[in-house]
Write a protein that holds these residues in place. Sequence first.
Motif, PDB file in Angstrom:
ATOM      1  N   ARG A 195       0.825  -1.220   0.000  1.00  0.00           N
ATOM      2  CA  ARG A 195       0.000   0.000   0.000  1.00  0.00           C
ATOM      3  C   ARG A 195       0.853   1.262   0.000  1.00  0.00           C
ATOM      4  O   ARG A 195       0.529   2.247  -0.668  1.00  0.00           O
ATOM      5  N   ALA A 196       1.977   1.256   0.747  1.00  0.00           N
ATOM      6  CA  ALA A 196       2.840   2.441   0.788  1.00  0.00           C
ATOM      7  C   ALA A 196       3.400   2.753  -0.588  1.00  0.00           C
ATOM      8  O   ALA A 196       3.492   3.917  -0.990  1.00  0.00           O
ATOM      9  N   GLY A 197       3.769   1.721  -1.329  1.00  0.00           N
ATOM     10  CA  GLY A 197       4.292   1.920  -2.674  1.00  0.00           C
ATOM     11  C   GLY A 197       3.227   2.425  -3.632  1.00  0.00           C
ATOM     12  O   GLY A 197       3.485   3.318  -4.451  1.00  0.00           O
ATOM     13  N   ARG A 198       2.044   1.857  -3.532  1.00  0.00           N
ATOM     14  CA  ARG A 198       0.949   2.320  -4.394  1.00  0.00           C
ATOM     15  C   ARG A 198       0.626   3.776  -4.102  1.00  0.00           C
ATOM     16  O   ARG A 198       0.373   4.569  -5.019  1.00  0.00           O
ATOM     17  N   ALA A 199       0.627   4.159  -2.814  1.00  0.00           N
ATOM     18  CA  ALA A 199       0.336   5.540  -2.449  1.00  0.00           C
ATOM     19  C   ALA A 199       1.411   6.487  -2.982  1.00  0.00           C
ATOM     20  O   ALA A 199       1.101   7.620  -3.387  1.00  0.00           O
ATOM     21  N   ALA A 200       2.674   6.046  -2.994  1.00  0.00           N
ATOM     22  CA  ALA A 200       3.744   6.880  -3.544  1.00  0.00           C
ATOM     23  C   ALA A 200       3.521   7.118  -5.038  1.00  0.00           C
ATOM     24  O   ALA A 200       3.742   8.222  -5.546  1.00  0.00           O
ATOM     25  N   ILE A 201       3.078   6.084  -5.753  1.00  0.00           N
ATOM     26  CA  ILE A 201       2.807   6.221  -7.184  1.00  0.00           C
ATOM     27  C   ILE A 201       1.631   7.159  -7.420  1.00  0.00           C
ATOM     28  O   ILE A 201       1.719   8.125  -8.192  1.00  0.00           O
ATOM     29  N   THR A 236       8.546   6.088  -0.434  1.00  0.00           N
ATOM     30  CA  THR A 236       9.454   6.856  -1.287  1.00  0.00           C
ATOM     31  C   THR A 236       9.309   6.370  -2.718  1.00  0.00           C
ATOM     32  O   THR A 236       9.238   5.170  -2.974  1.00  0.00           O
ATOM     33  N   LEU A 237       9.263   7.315  -3.644  1.00  0.00           N
ATOM     34  CA  LEU A 237       9.260   6.981  -5.069  1.00  0.00           C
ATOM     35  C   LEU A 237      10.711   6.832  -5.510  1.00  0.00           C
ATOM     36  O   LEU A 237      11.501   7.773  -5.384  1.00  0.00           O
ATOM     37  N   SER A 238      11.096   5.658  -5.995  1.00  0.00           N
ATOM     38  CA  SER A 238      12.478   5.406  -6.414  1.00  0.00           C
ATOM     39  C   SER A 238      12.512   4.909  -7.851  1.00  0.00           C
ATOM     40  O   SER A 238      11.714   4.062  -8.234  1.00  0.00           O
ATOM     41  N   GLY A 239      13.450   5.420  -8.610  1.00  0.00           N
ATOM     42  CA  GLY A 239      13.561   4.972  -9.991  1.00  0.00           C
ATOM     43  C   GLY A 239      14.648   5.699 -10.741  1.00  0.00           C
ATOM     44  O   GLY A 239      15.595   6.239 -10.158  1.00  0.00           O
ATOM     45  N   CYS A 253       9.543   1.400  -4.657  1.00  0.00           N
ATOM     46  CA  CYS A 253       8.586   2.427  -4.269  1.00  0.00           C
ATOM     47  C   CYS A 253       7.846   1.864  -3.058  1.00  0.00           C
ATOM     48  O   CYS A 253       7.011   0.961  -3.187  1.00  0.00           O
ATOM     49  N   GLY A 254       8.205   2.351  -1.885  1.00  0.00           N
ATOM     50  CA  GLY A 254       7.631   1.808  -0.656  1.00  0.00           C
ATOM     51  C   GLY A 254       8.233   2.491   0.551  1.00  0.00           C
ATOM     52  O   GLY A 254       8.971   3.478   0.439  1.00  0.00           O
TER      53      GLY A 254
END
Length: 274
Positions: free
Chosen positions: A12-18, A238-241, A203-204
Amino acid sequence: MRILFLGDVMGRAGRAAITGHLPKLRTDWRLDFVVVNAENATAGAGLSAGHAKELLDAGADCLTLGDHAFDQRDMLQFINQEPRILRPLNFAKDAPGAGARVFQARGGKQVLVAQALGQVFMKRPFDDPFSALDAVLKKFPRGGNVQAALIDFHAEATSEKMAIGHFCDGRASIVVGTHTHVPTADAMILPGGTAYQSDAGMCGDYNSVIGMDKAEPMRRFITGMPRERFTPAAGEGTLSGLMVETDDRSGVALALHPVRLGGRLLHAGPPDAP
């Protein structure tokens, strides 16, 4: 062309970052195409159809999976209904879906996206990723019938990821690693004009053990005994890429910018980032 790749979406944390950052980034960074690795987006294990729709609606043009591609059973059917989702080329001979596809980016530009799984230190013996990627890159040459080519290499060993990067150098525009959930500091443009990074990160929630709530992984390391199931950490994500700028005619990578936005990691991104 400006292409953004975002690493493994974790729970969920990753989805929220996206959903919280990507819609604005598409405009602010003038992105032409966005690829998101989403294989851990649903409770840290696979991707459900509902969560796939959520990420696509947020602005992803393509979702890649990984070794957990079909942990969520509805993906076995949904992947054939949604061409914007790719599973690894070398997952299994009878796996549904496709491992590579050409997409249309903004302005009608053609972008090849392909994914393969590594063999070193993985829990299952997957087919040879080198021959699988070689066939795809020969069919869709960079600067030929596609303006850019992106490879998501989902693997454990950095040595194998680096070998794939050099193997694809001069043929792909971008080779980026996923799976280990920790962003590496080796983002570079290889001699043949291919942008490379061993792992884009996740992303999480980084206040975790690779995206999982800390308590159970630490208990297992300390005592050697499991007590509960792993659950994704639920703090701010955190959004990472990696964002790469490519030449529209040759597909050569011209510049690259690691992305760290929100949460606990230091911010980095394109020079004109908000």
